[in-house]
Design a protein around this motif. Structure first.
Motif, PDB file in Angstrom:
ATOM      1  N   LYS A   1       0.806  -1.103  -0.022  1.00 34.87           N
ATOM      2  CA  LYS A   1      -0.045  -0.123   0.106  1.00 34.87           C
ATOM      3  C   LYS A   1       0.949   1.228  -0.113  1.00 34.87           C
ATOM      4  CE  LYS A   1      -3.744  -2.114   2.976  1.00 34.87           C
ATOM      5  NZ  LYS A   1      -4.358  -2.009   4.175  1.00 34.87           N
ATOM      6  N   VAL A   2       0.505   2.257  -0.490  1.00 36.79           N
ATOM      7  CA  VAL A   2       1.346   3.511  -0.894  1.00 36.79           C
ATOM      8  C   VAL A   2       0.396   4.800  -0.167  1.00 36.79           C
ATOM      9  CG1 VAL A   2       2.405   5.214  -2.255  1.00 36.79           C
ATOM     10  CG2 VAL A   2       2.407   2.687  -2.800  1.00 36.79           C
ATOM     11  N   PHE A   3       0.939   5.345   0.684  1.00 40.52           N
ATOM     12  CA  PHE A   3       0.394   6.391   1.303  1.00 40.52           C
ATOM     13  C   PHE A   3       1.322   7.793   1.056  1.00 40.52           C
ATOM     14  CE2 PHE A   3      -0.758   2.703   3.659  1.00 40.52           C
ATOM     15  CZ  PHE A   3      -2.031   2.833   4.332  1.00 40.52           C
ATOM     16  N   ALA A   4       0.171   8.811   0.946  1.00 43.41           N
ATOM     17  CA  ALA A   4       0.806  10.180   1.034  1.00 43.41           C
ATOM     18  C   ALA A   4       1.431  10.743   2.140  1.00 43.41           C
ATOM     19  CB  ALA A   4      -0.342  11.177   0.671  1.00 43.41           C
ATOM     20  N   THR A   5       2.258  11.634   2.174  1.00 42.68           N
ATOM     21  CA  THR A   5       2.765  12.200   3.622  1.00 42.68           C
ATOM     22  C   THR A   5       2.669  13.622   3.454  1.00 42.68           C
ATOM     23  OG1 THR A   5       5.189  12.586   2.743  1.00 42.68           O
ATOM     24  CG2 THR A   5       4.628  10.409   3.674  1.00 42.68           C
ATOM     25  N   ASP A   6       3.252  14.556   4.479  1.00 44.53           N
ATOM     26  CA  ASP A   6       3.000  15.741   4.288  1.00 44.53           C
ATOM     27  C   ASP A   6       4.061  16.484   3.557  1.00 44.53           C
ATOM     28  OD1 ASP A   6       5.013  15.236   6.148  1.00 44.53           O
ATOM     29  OD2 ASP A   6       4.166  16.081   8.012  1.00 44.53           O
TER      30      ASP A   6
ATOM     31  N   GLY B   1      -3.052 -16.112  -1.813  1.00 42.36           N
ATOM     32  CA  GLY B   1      -2.619 -16.609  -0.639  1.00 42.36           C
ATOM     33  C   GLY B   1      -1.999 -15.699   0.326  1.00 42.36           C
ATOM     34  N   THR B   2      -1.516 -15.906   1.329  1.00 43.48           N
ATOM     35  CA  THR B   2      -0.822 -15.274   2.418  1.00 43.48           C
ATOM     36  C   THR B   2       0.533 -15.956   2.762  1.00 43.48           C
ATOM     37  OG1 THR B   2      -2.980 -14.424   3.326  1.00 43.48           O
ATOM     38  CG2 THR B   2      -0.981 -14.305   4.728  1.00 43.48           C
ATOM     39  N   ILE B   3       1.447 -15.182   2.819  1.00 42.71           N
ATOM     40  CA  ILE B   3       2.739 -15.631   3.400  1.00 42.71           C
ATOM     41  C   ILE B   3       3.240 -14.956   4.498  1.00 42.71           C
ATOM     42  CG2 ILE B   3       5.298 -16.083   2.838  1.00 42.71           C
ATOM     43  CD1 ILE B   3       4.402 -16.154  -0.328  1.00 42.71           C
ATOM     44  N   VAL B   4       3.042 -15.730   5.748  1.00 47.27           N
ATOM     45  CA  VAL B   4       2.948 -14.962   6.871  1.00 47.27           C
ATOM     46  C   VAL B   4       4.510 -14.523   7.141  1.00 47.27           C
ATOM     47  CG1 VAL B   4       3.243 -15.244   9.440  1.00 47.27           C
ATOM     48  CG2 VAL B   4       1.342 -16.657   8.048  1.00 47.27           C
ATOM     49  N   GLY B   5       4.202 -12.984   7.453  1.00 45.99           N
ATOM     50  CA  GLY B   5       5.803 -12.413   7.711  1.00 45.99           C
ATOM     51  C   GLY B   5       6.600 -11.864   6.371  1.00 45.99           C
ATOM     52  N   LYS B   6       5.757 -12.167   5.405  1.00 47.61           N
ATOM     53  CA  LYS B   6       6.539 -11.736   3.986  1.00 47.61           C
ATOM     54  C   LYS B   6       6.843 -10.190   3.867  1.00 47.61           C
ATOM     55  CE  LYS B   6       3.918 -11.482  -0.019  1.00 47.61           C
ATOM     56  NZ  LYS B   6       4.342 -10.433  -0.988  1.00 47.61           N
ATOM     57  N   GLY B   7       5.756  -9.526   4.233  1.00 52.32           N
ATOM     58  CA  GLY B   7       5.678  -8.007   4.226  1.00 52.32           C
ATOM     59  C   GLY B   7       7.177  -7.347   4.944  1.00 52.32           C
ATOM     60  N   VAL B   8       7.296  -8.055   6.091  1.00 53.15           N
ATOM     61  CA  VAL B   8       8.554  -7.641   6.919  1.00 53.15           C
ATOM     62  C   VAL B   8       9.648  -7.778   6.301  1.00 53.15           C
ATOM     63  CG1 VAL B   8       9.670  -8.066   9.118  1.00 53.15           C
ATOM     64  CG2 VAL B   8       7.265  -7.831   9.206  1.00 53.15           C
ATOM     65  N   ILE B   9       9.801  -9.227   5.664  1.00 53.27           N
ATOM     66  CA  ILE B   9      11.264  -9.855   5.000  1.00 53.27           C
ATOM     67  C   ILE B   9      11.253  -8.974   3.827  1.00 53.27           C
ATOM     68  CG2 ILE B   9      12.044 -11.581   3.802  1.00 53.27           C
ATOM     69  CD1 ILE B   9      10.634 -13.617   6.141  1.00 53.27           C
ATOM     70  N   ASN B  10      10.214  -8.658   3.112  1.00 53.61           N
ATOM     71  CA  ASN B  10      10.548  -8.039   1.747  1.00 53.61           C
ATOM     72  C   ASN B  10      10.626  -6.579   2.028  1.00 53.61           C
ATOM     73  OD1 ASN B  10       9.793 -10.410   0.697  1.00 53.61           O
ATOM     74  ND2 ASN B  10       7.911  -9.490  -0.600  1.00 53.61           N
TER      75      ASN B  10
ATOM     76  N   ASP C   1       3.878   0.769   2.449  1.00 51.44           N
ATOM     77  CA  ASP C   1       3.487  -0.445   3.640  1.00 51.44           C
ATOM     78  C   ASP C   1       3.348  -1.822   2.814  1.00 51.44           C
ATOM     79  OD1 ASP C   1       2.305  -2.091   5.475  1.00 51.44           O
ATOM     80  OD2 ASP C   1       0.956  -0.503   6.259  1.00 51.44           O
ATOM     81  N   TYR C   2       4.433  -2.845   3.484  1.00 51.60           N
ATOM     82  CA  TYR C   2       4.389  -3.869   2.801  1.00 51.60           C
ATOM     83  C   TYR C   2       3.337  -4.988   3.280  1.00 51.60           C
ATOM     84  CZ  TYR C   2       8.752  -3.063   0.172  1.00 51.60           C
ATOM     85  OH  TYR C   2       9.779  -2.311  -0.607  1.00 51.60           O
ATOM     86  N   LYS C   3       2.373  -5.810   2.595  1.00 52.44           N
ATOM     87  CA  LYS C   3       1.660  -6.802   2.830  1.00 52.44           C
ATOM     88  C   LYS C   3       2.118  -7.992   3.002  1.00 52.44           C
ATOM     89  CE  LYS C   3      -1.782  -5.717  -0.203  1.00 52.44           C
ATOM     90  NZ  LYS C   3      -2.663  -5.276  -0.713  1.00 52.44           N
ATOM     91  N   ASP C   4       1.346  -9.127   3.552  1.00 53.31           N
ATOM     92  CA  ASP C   4       1.736 -10.458   3.622  1.00 53.31           C
ATOM     93  C   ASP C   4       0.838 -11.160   2.515  1.00 53.31           C
ATOM     94  OD1 ASP C   4       3.466 -10.133   5.790  1.00 53.31           O
ATOM     95  OD2 ASP C   4       2.137 -11.275   7.292  1.00 53.31           O
ATOM     96  N   ASP C   5       0.043 -10.286   1.741  1.00 56.62           N
ATOM     97  CA  ASP C   5      -0.785 -11.100   0.533  1.00 56.62           C
ATOM     98  C   ASP C   5       0.310 -11.534  -0.456  1.00 56.62           C
ATOM     99  OD1 ASP C   5      -2.719  -9.958   1.962  1.00 56.62           O
ATOM    100  OD2 ASP C   5      -3.748  -8.816   0.604  1.00 56.62           O
TER     101      ASP C   5
END
Length: 236
Positions: free
Chosen positions: A14-19, A41-50, A27-31
């Motif tokens: 996901k991509v968010f604007a900032t000020d 599917g889901t890979i648990v912890g993938k967002g953190v690792i990537n 923001d990296y997802k586990d999807d």
């Protein structure tokens, strides 16, 4: 820096604007998805690792002369990056035949190619990201000739740097996908991610797959493979 409204949600991030109008938060997802979103599917912890692997490798590349969008990792899943307009091309760099190249050219997976191959695909899920060449790219005006030449130059340099770097961790770089973007002040930079989602990583000795192919092909041990990459690269 303040996290504002969500600008975009893709298959993995996901991509968010900032000020700051020149900075966005990723923001990296586990999807997990494969085959242009047909398999989910889901890979648990993938967002953190990537997130962590991408930032680690981007910083290594930046030190070696490749401009990237990376600014700062602010949490396990979140990173501040330069806001870019993404060039609508997937840039695929291949050293060894695998995946779609094996199917297309009838090459057994694992065949070493006579030289590094660069392929371009037009980023469009509905069309299945069709492969295109320099003539299509020029005709459709997706990126200037000057920037396309720079993309090819950077892609080969990234391949050289990454291959040598990964070899130290007994990882062979089979192939990988890059994306590039143009910043608000017109600079072409490496964007998106460099992770087990976007690269084929094989153990140099056993040729065990340590990447998303384990998910695509139902090989099992997906989380372990992603964790192994984090461990080998960052000692965790």
């Amino acid at each position: 820096m303040e996290k504002l409204e969500q600008l975009y949600e893709g298959k993995a991030k996901k991509v968010f604007a900032t000020d700051d109008p020149n900075v966005v938060l990723v923001d990296y997802k586990d999807d997990a998805t494969a085959f242009n979103g047909l398999k989910k599917g889901t890979i648990v912890g993938k967002g953190v690792i990537n997130n962590r692997v991408t930032n680690f490798l981007m910083q290594m590349l930046e030190k070696n002369g490749i401009p990237t969008h990376y600014i700062e990792e602010i949490s396990d899943r979140e990173t501040l990056v330069k806001k870019v307009t993404i060039v609508p091309l997937e840039v695929i760099v291949r050293n060894i035949a695998a995946g779609s190249l094996s199917k297309r050219l009838g090459l057994p997976e694992g065949t070493k190619l006579g030289q590094t191959v660069i392929e371009y695909c037009y980023k469009d899920d509905e069309l299945g990201d069709p492969m295109v060449n320099e003539y299509h790219i020029a005709a459709m005006n997706w990126v200037s000739k000057q920037n396309l030449d720079l993309i090819a130059k950077y892609a080969l340099k990234v391949n050289e740097l990454l291959s040598a770097f990964l070899k130290q961790s007994n990882i062979e770089l089979i192939d990988f996908k890059l994306e590039f973007g143009i910043t608000n002040d017109g600079e072409l930079v490496l964007a998106d991610e460099i992770s087990p989602d976007t690269c084929r990583f094989w153990d140099s000795t056993t040729h065990e797959k340590l990447d998303k192919d384990r998910f695509r092909r139902d090989l099992g041990g997906v989380e372990d493979a992603y964790q192994e990459i984090l461990k080998r690269l960052m000692g965790e």
